[in-house]
Enzyme design. Structure first.
Site, PDB file in Angstrom:
ATOM      1  CD  GLU A  35      -2.606   1.131   2.671  1.00 49.05           C
ATOM      2  OE1 GLU A  35      -3.806   1.435   2.681  1.00 49.05           O
ATOM      3  OE2 GLU A  35      -1.985   0.812   3.713  1.00 49.05           O
ATOM      4  CG  HIS A  37       2.602   3.564   3.879  1.00 45.01           C
ATOM      5  ND1 HIS A  37       2.224   2.396   3.259  1.00 45.01           N
ATOM      6  CD2 HIS A  37       2.088   3.510   5.133  1.00 45.01           C
ATOM      7  CE1 HIS A  37       1.539   1.651   4.116  1.00 45.01           C
ATOM      8  NE2 HIS A  37       1.435   2.302   5.255  1.00 45.01           N
ATOM      9  CG  ASP A  46       0.537  -1.183   6.078  1.00 45.28           C
ATOM     10  OD1 ASP A  46       1.092  -0.349   6.817  1.00 45.28           O
ATOM     11  OD2 ASP A  46      -0.536  -0.964   5.485  1.00 45.28           O
ATOM     12  CG  HIS A 121      -3.559  -3.186   5.462  1.00 40.09           C
ATOM     13  ND1 HIS A 121      -3.350  -1.917   4.952  1.00 40.09           N
ATOM     14  CD2 HIS A 121      -4.556  -3.731   4.710  1.00 40.09           C
ATOM     15  CE1 HIS A 121      -4.172  -1.702   3.943  1.00 40.09           C
ATOM     16  NE2 HIS A 121      -4.926  -2.780   3.788  1.00 40.09           N
ATOM     17  CD  GLU A 123      -7.379  -0.011   5.098  1.00 43.03           C
ATOM     18  OE1 GLU A 123      -7.410   1.121   4.611  1.00 43.03           O
ATOM     19  OE2 GLU A 123      -6.396  -0.434   5.754  1.00 43.03           O
ATOM     20  CG  HIS A 178      -2.254   5.713   5.400  1.00 41.74           C
ATOM     21  ND1 HIS A 178      -1.856   4.397   5.442  1.00 41.74           N
ATOM     22  CD2 HIS A 178      -2.007   6.132   4.133  1.00 41.74           C
ATOM     23  CE1 HIS A 178      -1.403   4.034   4.257  1.00 41.74           C
ATOM     24  NE2 HIS A 178      -1.476   5.068   3.440  1.00 41.74           N
ATOM     25  CD  GLU A 183       1.496   3.363   8.779  1.00 39.67           C
ATOM     26  OE1 GLU A 183       1.179   2.201   8.526  1.00 39.67           O
ATOM     27  OE2 GLU A 183       1.157   4.340   8.072  1.00 39.67           O
TER      28      GLU A 183
END
Length: 258
Positions: A35, A37, A46, A121, A123, A178, A183
């Site tokens: 994904e 970032h 992730d 992650h 989701e 995010h 992170e």
């Protein structure tokens, strides 16, 4: 049993068999995603973060770390920017559920009776639950009733005191963290070679209406792909997060697995 490595895939099969056959060695399965970032971090954040948490925890509780899931469920606009962004490469929910269910059943076939899913992650969350539910049901049909599975996401172990230290100007909320401070700080502490803060885009936290639209309205996602600014990220904050989350996960698994 003591291992020369935390990673199950690095063992020979006889050593692996000896380690897990009696069901006492937990298996930790990192679950991530490919994904975007933002402009300053790579696509496999992730995957890297839950794998490292799993490695650190495994060394303390005598567990082994399984190969990570490197693809996850589709990025949601309000938590990951959206599945429309370049680089984000996702699985359908049914695909993720089927693959994870199979892996859990396979480890159980080997003798494993303690499994922890270490999620990186957001989701993935409900699809992990579905996979575990289906695996437990099918294992019961085969007479296996003693498997215990713990599902956790590392960020849920960041307590209020740490949040105040990490976000002295105010916490924007996990829903827009995010590619932001959390992170980015962890990546600075663990994999600084992959972080390019000079390319990070400073912008206010994203705001969304209290509903979703499909196909997504691309203009709702900030152009960099991040949902909050990484400007206040630092190596020092990364180490705070590493310590808080690792200790929290260790305590949780010692409590659940003994």
């Amino acid at each position: 049993m003591q291992f020369n490595t935390a990673f199950a895939s690095e063992l020979t099969w006889p050593d692996y068999d000896a380690a897990v056959r009696d069901g006492t060695t937990p298996i930790l399965i990192p679950i991530g995603a490919m994904e975007q970032h933002g402009h300053h971090m790579p696509l496999h954040v992730d995957v890297l973060l839950p794998t490292e948490f799993a490695r650190r925890v495994a060394a303390q509780i005598g567990a082994l770390v399984a190969p990570p899931f490197t693809y996850g469920y589709k990025s949601h606009q309000k938590s990951g920017g959206g599945n429309h962004l370049p680089g984000t490469t996702s699985l359908d929910g049914a695909t993720l559920v089927a693959a994870l269910k199979d892996v859990v059943k396979e480890f159980t076939r080997h003798g494993v009776r303690k499994i922890c899913l270490v999620n990186g992650h957001f989701e993935n969350s409900w699809f992990i639950v579905e996979a575990i539910d289906l695996a437990l049901r099918e294992l019961r049909w085969d007479g296996v009733t003693d498997l215990k599975v713990v599902v956790l996401s590392y960020w849920d172990f960041v307590h209020k005191e740490a949040i105040c230290e990490l976000y002295p100007g105010g916490f924007p909320g996990w829903d827009v963290e995010h590619g932001g401070v959390l992170e980015t700080s962890l990546m600075l502490a663990l994999h600084p070679q992959f972080v390019h803060l000079d390319r990070a885009v400073d912008h206010p936290p994203a705001t969304f209406p209290p509903y979703d639209v499909y196909p997504v309205k691309r203009e709702w996602t900030p152009a960099p792909g991040t949902l909050s600014s990484p400007r206040e990220a630092s190596v020092e904050k990364g180490h705070i997060l590493l310590d808080v989350c690792t200790r929290g996960i260790i305590d949780a698994l010692r409590g659940e697995f003994g």
